[in-house]
Design a protein around this motif. Structure first.
Motif, mmCIF file in Angstrom:
data_model
loop_
_atom_site.group_PDB
_atom_site.id
_atom_site.type_symbol
_atom_site.label_atom_id
_atom_site.label_comp_id
_atom_site.label_asym_id
_atom_site.label_seq_id
_atom_site.Cartn_x
_atom_site.Cartn_y
_atom_site.Cartn_z
ATOM 1 N N THR A 72 18.295 -41.257 -5.556
ATOM 2 C CA THR A 72 17.914 -41.352 -4.142
ATOM 3 C C THR A 72 16.413 -41.137 -3.970
ATOM 4 O O THR A 72 15.733 -40.670 -4.888
ATOM 5 N N LEU A 73 15.929 -41.472 -2.788
ATOM 6 C CA LEU A 73 14.516 -41.287 -2.440
ATOM 7 C C LEU A 73 14.453 -40.353 -1.241
ATOM 8 O O LEU A 73 14.875 -40.727 -0.147
ATOM 9 N N ILE A 107 10.789 -27.568 -4.252
ATOM 10 C CA ILE A 107 10.536 -29.017 -4.146
ATOM 11 C C ILE A 107 10.746 -29.690 -5.495
ATOM 12 O O ILE A 107 11.344 -30.774 -5.581
ATOM 13 N N ALA A 152 7.048 -32.959 0.476
ATOM 14 C CA ALA A 152 6.885 -34.084 -0.454
ATOM 15 C C ALA A 152 7.681 -35.283 0.037
ATOM 16 O O ALA A 152 8.867 -35.163 0.387
ATOM 17 N N HIS A 153 7.013 -36.425 0.083
ATOM 18 C CA HIS A 153 7.634 -37.713 0.460
ATOM 19 C C HIS A 153 7.694 -38.568 -0.794
ATOM 20 O O HIS A 153 6.655 -39.020 -1.287
ATOM 21 N N MET A 154 8.885 -38.752 -1.349
ATOM 22 C CA MET A 154 9.006 -39.577 -2.555
ATOM 23 C C MET A 154 8.653 -41.035 -2.221
ATOM 24 O O MET A 154 8.950 -41.519 -1.128
ATOM 25 N N LYS A 189 13.430 -32.592 -6.085
ATOM 26 C CA LYS A 189 13.058 -33.930 -6.574
ATOM 27 C C LYS A 189 13.892 -34.310 -7.792
ATOM 28 O O LYS A 189 14.330 -35.454 -7.932
ATOM 29 N N LEU A 194 20.513 -38.209 -8.492
ATOM 30 C CA LEU A 194 21.440 -38.903 -7.582
ATOM 31 C C LEU A 194 20.959 -40.311 -7.249
ATOM 32 O O LEU A 194 21.586 -41.027 -6.466
#
Lengths: 158, 158, 158, 158
Positions: free
Chosen positions: A49-50, A37, A66-68, A41, A47
């Protein structure tokens, strides 16, 4: 030559002929999952990005997630389904999608297992011996970015 | 120029370059939701249609709903799924459908999140600052009418 | 004497002997549903509570819904299940709960129909002829308050 | 005195009198969620237990998750349901269980929302202003240990 995934061209044949390639009695550890993870991340930020990032073990059970911040909410579920799909069939999710198109041999396989996701972003995780120990699923951007981030996560596990 | 949705032509690229466009820490109020439903119903009558209209908050939880008399019963669920789908990916539902066709990058994404609806009729709702506060989903007529009614509802919220 | 609900003491007997009491070919209109929600919201404010209010038609399909700001998120589903439960068995939800206790005749009936809610807060809605036209479910406070708000909503429909 | 949860003894009354205590327009960040998981893992090790730890945001969407090696597989789902249940009703999960027993006012409420878990181990997470920003659910040991680990996780977020 080591066959690491079931070639879609010979889908079923190679897999059937080499059941050993599906062998996975080892499970990813939480430490390994968190390493994956962390690497994912970092790649996601690189990049710009989320992403949502999910790790499952060889039994397809969730190990880490994991949720950014502000990543798509709908991708929470998709990232988990990608990880499971990769492990369900021991190949990157995008390979399933090539076979599940209209007229294809696995048309609408997505209806199985409570819903598959068959576009890129799901990748197997192996240990240093090449044994499958789990899978990573990533969702939140283009499928190319999703796959690149998933691969970065998988590569971080030795 | 402010980019408010992820242009499907550059899907992922614009989103990646503007992570702030996904920001949404505010939730729609019931007053705002009822304002949206009232405006949507007026537009529906103007178009001589019978609609189901659903409003969800930024966490995709249902805030308000209206089923016009004799509107399609099957659209009760569809309108709610459209609202959730729009918020799940922060774009109008029809944009998802362009990407989920056979051969497309998001083929069969509809299997995620308990079922998506990826044709037009789901639209984000934003406050006066441009922050996402929820979404509206409309179903009961052609997808063009569904979208027009949803847009009228979203536009009524300031 | 008009029997309006199935007396739990004679559950099944009266219902079986008087199938006509289940008759409901009429559906609540959206106007009536919105009248019920308006009255329920007023009662909720009077009791200083924050409620979720759901109206279903005689086919148990959702007609209208309102989530008061900051009301419990978990009660969005419960209010809808209460409305459906009341109509499923043509009696207030609390009556079902009396029969579904351990050792009772309907023990764990809550497992049916995708999940019932059998404590108070679901009430039938009838028209001026006494015909069942739908049901209202309310959730967000004590079951006593939930029931009082649901009854206020049902009483507002003539 | 600030009332932070709905006292089960006065269930509904205090909630009704303090509607502001339900306010939650903020969402937990991934950094905060990972801080909570780290603290929970430390507490779990201190208690010599193997836990599953789930963090949801104020909209009940999953933000982060960790499955400690060899922890119960069945608790992967339970920990997530505990986190959601705590946020659904803005109180520790064990308080729901006191009310959902046979003969209690909320008997069988567990059938709602796709399945609740109403025994201890789910706790709200608040920011420094006392606003609800999410919830943590822990499962893998006794309910006392589950609750202690969840509380340790919640306390680590400021």
């Amino acid at each position: 030559m080591e066959v690491t995934i079931c070639d879609p061209q010979f889908f079923g044949l190679i897999c059937a002929a080499n059941p050993s390639i599906n062998k996975s009695t080892m499970n990813i550890t939480l430490d390994q999952a968190e390493t994956a993870i962390k690497a994912a991340k970092e790649k996601a930020k690189q990049l710009n990005t989320l992403m949502n990032i999910a790790i499952v073990d060889s039994g397809t059970n969730l190990v880490a997630f994991a949720h950014m911040d502000e990543a798509w909410i709908g991708s929470i579920d998709i990232s988990q389904k990608k990880a499971r799909t990769a492990r369900y069939f021991n190949m990157p999710t995008g390979e399933i999608g090539k076979l599940s198109q209209p007229g294809g041999p696995l048309y609408n396989i997505e209806h199985s297992n409570g819903g598959l996701i068959s576009f890129p972003g799901g990748v197997l995780i192996k240990n240093s011996k090449g044994e499958i120990i789990g899978a990573i699923g990533v969702s939140g951007s283009t499928v190319e970015n999703d796959h690149a981030v998933a691969q970065a996560g998988a590569d971080a596990v030795k």
